[in-house]
Design a protein around this motif. Structure first.
Motif, PDB file in Angstrom:
ATOM      1  N   ALA A  11     -12.826   5.883   0.054  1.00 30.68           N
ATOM      2  CA  ALA A  11     -12.742   6.957   1.041  1.00 30.68           C
ATOM      3  C   ALA A  11     -11.710   6.639   2.113  1.00 30.68           C
ATOM      4  CB  ALA A  11     -14.111   7.197   1.671  1.00 30.68           C
ATOM      5  N   VAL A  12     -11.666   5.385   2.576  1.00 31.18           N
ATOM      6  CA  VAL A  12     -10.683   4.982   3.582  1.00 31.18           C
ATOM      7  C   VAL A  12      -9.266   5.169   3.060  1.00 31.18           C
ATOM      8  CG1 VAL A  12      -9.717   2.951   4.749  1.00 31.18           C
ATOM      9  CG2 VAL A  12     -12.165   3.399   4.873  1.00 31.18           C
ATOM     10  N   PHE A  13      -9.017   4.791   1.813  1.00 35.77           N
ATOM     11  CA  PHE A  13      -7.676   4.928   1.256  1.00 35.77           C
ATOM     12  C   PHE A  13      -7.288   6.394   1.080  1.00 35.77           C
ATOM     13  CE2 PHE A  13      -7.656   0.464   0.671  1.00 35.77           C
ATOM     14  CZ  PHE A  13      -6.333   0.102   0.449  1.00 35.77           C
ATOM     15  N   GLY A  69      -3.906   9.054   1.076  1.00 33.51           N
ATOM     16  CA  GLY A  69      -3.835  10.171   0.136  1.00 33.51           C
ATOM     17  C   GLY A  69      -4.027   9.760  -1.302  1.00 33.51           C
ATOM     18  N   LEU A  70      -4.413   8.489  -1.531  1.00 32.11           N
ATOM     19  CA  LEU A  70      -4.620   7.950  -2.871  1.00 32.11           C
ATOM     20  C   LEU A  70      -5.834   7.033  -2.858  1.00 32.11           C
ATOM     21  CD1 LEU A  70      -0.968   6.807  -3.712  1.00 32.11           C
ATOM     22  CD2 LEU A  70      -2.148   8.744  -4.781  1.00 32.11           C
ATOM     23  N   PRO A  71      -6.591   6.961  -3.970  1.00 36.67           N
ATOM     24  CA  PRO A  71      -7.642   5.943  -4.043  1.00 36.67           C
ATOM     25  C   PRO A  71      -7.024   4.553  -4.074  1.00 36.67           C
ATOM     26  CG  PRO A  71      -7.405   7.068  -6.151  1.00 36.67           C
ATOM     27  CD  PRO A  71      -6.555   7.803  -5.168  1.00 36.67           C
ATOM     28  N   SER A  72      -7.812   3.551  -3.745  1.00 39.29           N
ATOM     29  CA  SER A  72      -7.277   2.194  -3.604  1.00 39.29           C
ATOM     30  C   SER A  72      -6.649   1.681  -4.896  1.00 39.29           C
ATOM     31  CB  SER A  72      -8.378   1.236  -3.138  1.00 39.29           C
ATOM     32  OG  SER A  72      -9.476   1.235  -4.042  1.00 39.29           O
ATOM     33  N   VAL A  79       0.854  -1.180   0.000  1.00 44.96           N
ATOM     34  CA  VAL A  79       0.000   0.000   0.000  1.00 44.96           C
ATOM     35  C   VAL A  79       0.891   1.230   0.000  1.00 44.96           C
ATOM     36  CG1 VAL A  79      -1.718   1.305   1.290  1.00 44.96           C
ATOM     37  CG2 VAL A  79      -1.888  -1.176   1.165  1.00 44.96           C
ATOM     38  N   ILE A  80       0.711   2.079  -1.006  1.00 46.32           N
ATOM     39  CA  ILE A  80       1.485   3.308  -1.114  1.00 46.32           C
ATOM     40  C   ILE A  80       0.760   4.412  -0.353  1.00 46.32           C
ATOM     41  CG2 ILE A  80       2.437   5.028  -2.703  1.00 46.32           C
ATOM     42  CD1 ILE A  80       2.272   2.791  -4.883  1.00 46.32           C
TER      43      ILE A  80
END
Length: 247
Positions: free
Chosen positions: A224-226, A231-234, A88-89
C-alpha cells in the motif's frame, strides 16, 4: 565503502546516468541526508537509496525495461563501491501527488539526471498548512505504521525505534503533544490523532490499524505504501542489488 568515498559515489552516479533521457534520478534516505550508519570497521553499512521517476501514460515508461536498465547500471555502482543499492521506480503522477511522503522529504536536492525536466522546484517541500493540513498529516504519519508493520517480521528493535523517530518528527512538525506522550502505544496514538483531527488516513495506515497483528500485515502495508507513493507495488518498483561475491 568508506564515508570519505560518498562524494565519489555521487560523482559516479552522475556519470552513470548522464546519457539517460527518459527518467529523473535522485538519492533519498540516510546517505542523501548525510546520516548514514557505519560498522565497527568504519565502513558504511547503510544502503544507497535512489528514486527513479519515470513518465506514465501513452508512450510512457516500460517498467520491465526500466528495471533491466537499472539492473545493469546499478550493478556497476554496487560492485565498484561495495554497497547495497535500492532503486525505487516512481511513476510521475504518483511522485507529484506525494509531496509530503517521507521519501520526498528526505531526497537529496539535486538530480543525477533530469530527463523528465522536473527541475530543482521538484525538491521544494510543501508547507504543512498548504491546502488541507489534514492531508499533510495523513501523509506524514505514513512511516509510523510502515515501520510498525515491518517490525512484525524483521528487526523488531530497529524498526520500532524507526517508528518512534517518525512519530517524533510528526509530533514536532505539527506540535502534537498527545503523540509525544503516546510513544509506548503508537497504534493507539495514531487512532487518537485521526479521530481528533478528522483525518482520512492513507490506505496503508488504515490497513495497519484494522489488523496490526495480522500475519501478512507487513506485506499488505508495504504494498500500500508503494502504490501510494510510487504508483507501483513494491515487487514492480524495487530493484535491490548487493555487491557481487568476488570469484
Amino acid at each position: 565503502m568508506r564515508p570519505e568515498d560518498v562524494p565519489l559515489l555521487f560523482q559516479e552516479l552522475a556519470r552513470e546516468f548522464a546519457d539517460v533521457t527518459d527518467m529523473s534520478v535522485a538519492a533519498t534516505g540516510s546517505l542523501a541526508r548525510g546520516e548514514h550508519r557505519t560498522g565497527p570497521t568504519g565502513d558504511i553499512v547503510s544502503n544507497l537509496d535512489l528514486i527513479h521517476v519515470v513518465a506514465d501514460g501513452p508512450g510512457g515508461a516500460d517498467v520491465p525495461e526500466v528495471r533491466a536498465v537499472l539492473g545493469r547500471k546499478m550493478r556497476r555502482i554496487s560492485d565498484a563501491f561495495r554497497i547495497e543499492t535500492t532503486s525505487v521506480i516512481a511513476m510521475l503522477p504518483a511522485f507529484r501527488l506525494a509531496g509530503h511522503a517521507h521519501y520526498r522529504i528526505s531526497m537529496r536536492p539535486e538530480w543525477f539526471c533530469d530527463g523528465l525536466g522536473l527541475g530543482p522546484e521538484a525538491f521544494d517541500h510543501p508547507s504543512h498548512d498548504e491546502d488541507d493540513p489534514r492531508a499533510a498529516l495523513a501523509w506524514m504519519m505514513q512511516p509510523v505504521p510502515y515501520y510498525l508493520a515491518k517490525a512484525t517480521v524483521l528487526e523488531p528493535t530497529t524498526n520500532l525505534a524507526k517508528a518512534r523517530r517518525a512519530a517524533m518528527r510528526l509530533a514536532d512538525r505539527f506540535d502534537l503533544e498527545d503523540m509525544r506522550e503516546g510513544l509506548d502505544d503508537l497504534p493507539g496514538s495514531l487512532r487518537t490523532l485521526i479521530a481528533k483531527h478528522d483525518i482520512t488516513p492513507l490506505e496503508s495506515t488504515a490497513r495497519f490499524l484494522a489488523a496490526p497483528t495480522h500475519p501478512a500485515i507487513a506485506q499488505l502495508v508495504r504494498d500500500a505504501v508503494f502504490v501510494e507513493g510510487m504508483g507501483l507495488p513494491s515487487a514492480d518498483s524495487m530493484v535491490v542489488l548487493r555487491p557481487s561475491v568476488p570469484s
